[in-house]
Scaffold this motif. Structure first.
Motif, mmCIF file in Angstrom:
data_model
loop_
_atom_site.group_PDB
_atom_site.id
_atom_site.type_symbol
_atom_site.label_atom_id
_atom_site.label_comp_id
_atom_site.label_asym_id
_atom_site.label_seq_id
_atom_site.Cartn_x
_atom_site.Cartn_y
_atom_site.Cartn_z
ATOM 1 N N LEU A 60 9.929 -0.569 -5.813
ATOM 2 C CA LEU A 60 8.595 0.741 -4.598
ATOM 3 C C LEU A 60 9.404 0.940 -3.947
ATOM 4 N N SER A 61 10.433 0.132 -3.116
ATOM 5 C CA SER A 61 10.576 1.096 -1.657
ATOM 6 C C SER A 61 11.363 2.160 -1.889
ATOM 7 N N TYR A 62 11.934 2.249 -3.094
ATOM 8 C CA TYR A 62 12.796 3.959 -3.849
ATOM 9 C C TYR A 62 11.929 4.917 -3.402
ATOM 10 N N MET A 63 10.171 4.553 -4.158
ATOM 11 C CA MET A 63 9.736 5.737 -4.647
ATOM 12 C C MET A 63 8.629 5.400 -2.982
ATOM 13 N N ALA A 64 9.155 4.969 -2.159
ATOM 14 C CA ALA A 64 8.190 5.101 -1.049
ATOM 15 C C ALA A 64 9.014 6.200 -0.396
ATOM 16 N N ASP A 65 10.518 6.055 -0.806
ATOM 17 C CA ASP A 65 11.316 6.774 0.375
ATOM 18 C C ASP A 65 11.029 8.098 -0.111
ATOM 19 N N LEU A 66 11.346 8.110 -1.286
ATOM 20 C CA LEU A 66 10.781 9.605 -2.290
ATOM 21 C C LEU A 66 9.447 10.411 -1.792
ATOM 22 N N HIS A 67 8.462 9.281 -1.297
ATOM 23 C CA HIS A 67 7.138 9.731 -1.206
ATOM 24 C C HIS A 67 6.377 9.544 -0.025
ATOM 25 N N LYS A 68 6.298 10.119 0.931
ATOM 26 C CA LYS A 68 5.723 9.147 2.060
ATOM 27 C C LYS A 68 3.895 9.160 2.246
ATOM 28 N N ASN A 69 3.980 10.094 1.312
ATOM 29 C CA ASN A 69 1.742 9.705 0.716
ATOM 30 C C ASN A 69 1.893 7.990 0.453
ATOM 31 N N VAL A 70 2.730 8.167 -0.161
ATOM 32 C CA VAL A 70 2.545 6.299 -1.326
ATOM 33 C C VAL A 70 3.631 5.109 0.180
ATOM 34 N N MET A 71 3.954 5.346 0.758
ATOM 35 C CA MET A 71 4.132 4.879 1.961
ATOM 36 C C MET A 71 2.796 4.149 2.971
ATOM 37 N N LEU A 72 2.201 5.292 3.540
ATOM 38 C CA LEU A 72 0.819 4.649 3.860
ATOM 39 C C LEU A 72 -0.227 4.716 3.354
ATOM 40 N N GLY A 73 0.402 4.795 1.443
ATOM 41 C CA GLY A 73 -1.451 3.507 0.972
ATOM 42 C C GLY A 73 -1.091 2.883 1.301
ATOM 43 N N PHE A 74 0.551 1.860 0.681
ATOM 44 C CA PHE A 74 0.761 0.642 1.403
ATOM 45 C C PHE A 74 0.525 0.351 2.314
ATOM 46 N N GLN A 75 0.839 0.396 3.583
ATOM 47 C CA GLN A 75 0.141 0.144 4.825
ATOM 48 C C GLN A 75 -1.049 0.733 4.612
ATOM 49 N N ILE A 76 -2.098 1.105 4.705
ATOM 50 C CA ILE A 76 -3.188 1.253 4.458
ATOM 51 C C ILE A 76 -3.829 -0.473 4.046
ATOM 52 N N CYS A 77 -3.507 -0.416 2.733
ATOM 53 C CA CYS A 77 -4.107 -1.471 1.600
ATOM 54 C C CYS A 77 -3.412 -3.212 2.187
ATOM 55 N N GLY A 78 -1.785 -2.967 2.674
ATOM 56 C CA GLY A 78 -1.907 -3.607 3.683
ATOM 57 C C GLY A 78 -3.222 -4.321 4.845
ATOM 58 N N ILE A 79 -2.980 -3.376 5.166
ATOM 59 C CA ILE A 79 -4.337 -3.713 7.066
ATOM 60 C C ILE A 79 -5.112 -3.669 7.234
ATOM 61 N N LEU A 80 -5.954 -3.491 5.115
ATOM 62 C CA LEU A 80 -7.302 -3.919 4.695
ATOM 63 C C LEU A 80 -7.039 -5.126 4.377
ATOM 64 N N PHE A 81 -5.806 -5.094 3.567
ATOM 65 C CA PHE A 81 -5.904 -6.965 3.424
ATOM 66 C C PHE A 81 -6.273 -7.918 4.108
ATOM 67 N N LEU A 82 -4.936 -7.401 5.830
ATOM 68 C CA LEU A 82 -4.779 -7.812 6.194
ATOM 69 C C LEU A 82 -6.209 -8.570 7.238
ATOM 70 N N PHE A 83 -7.249 -7.407 7.714
ATOM 71 C CA PHE A 83 -8.439 -8.075 8.597
ATOM 72 C C PHE A 83 -9.486 -8.558 7.195
ATOM 73 N N THR A 84 -9.470 -7.939 6.219
ATOM 74 C CA THR A 84 -10.028 -8.646 5.330
ATOM 75 C C THR A 84 -9.957 -10.201 5.473
ATOM 76 N N TYR A 85 -8.952 -10.614 4.878
ATOM 77 C CA TYR A 85 -8.521 -12.352 5.035
ATOM 78 C C TYR A 85 -8.217 -12.833 6.014
ATOM 79 N N ALA A 86 -8.432 -11.695 7.547
ATOM 80 C CA ALA A 86 -8.997 -12.408 9.067
ATOM 81 C C ALA A 86 -10.904 -12.561 9.278
ATOM 82 N N ALA A 87 -11.335 -11.737 8.567
ATOM 83 C CA ALA A 87 -12.195 -11.478 8.511
ATOM 84 C C ALA A 87 -13.130 -12.982 7.697
#
Length: 94
Positions: free
Chosen positions: A58-85
């Protein structure tokens, strides 16, 4: 490949060793006696799946495709905000 493997192992170890939100949730469920086996099995299976995903590229794929890493970050942010709420809502209710 070895870099991704080492990063995966270190990340998984840091998640297991620290008392994070998942571990606190499991402890709370255990103390309350609600859905203990289901909670533990869900957390174990999700940890195994995440470990395999991290180790096998997964980290190798994220290195190749920067949009994948952005998607991971957005999903992580959404998860943390939901859990915090959810935690804030539970705290307000008492």
């Amino acid at each position: 490949m070895w870099t991704a493997f080492i990063v995966g192992i270190v990340t998984q170890a840091s998640l297991v060793i620290s008392i994070g939100p998942q571990n606190m949730f499991v402890l709370r469920q255990g103390l309350a006696g609600e859905y203990v086996a289901l909670t533990v099995w869900f957390c174990v299976i999700s940890d195994i799946i995440l470990a395999f995903m991290a180790i096998y590229g997964l980290s190798y794929m994220a290195d190749l495709h920067k949009n994948v890493m952005l998607g991971f970050q957005i999903c992580g942010i959404l998860f943390l905000f939901t859990y915090a709420a959810i935690a804030l809502n539970r705290e307000i209710r008492g």
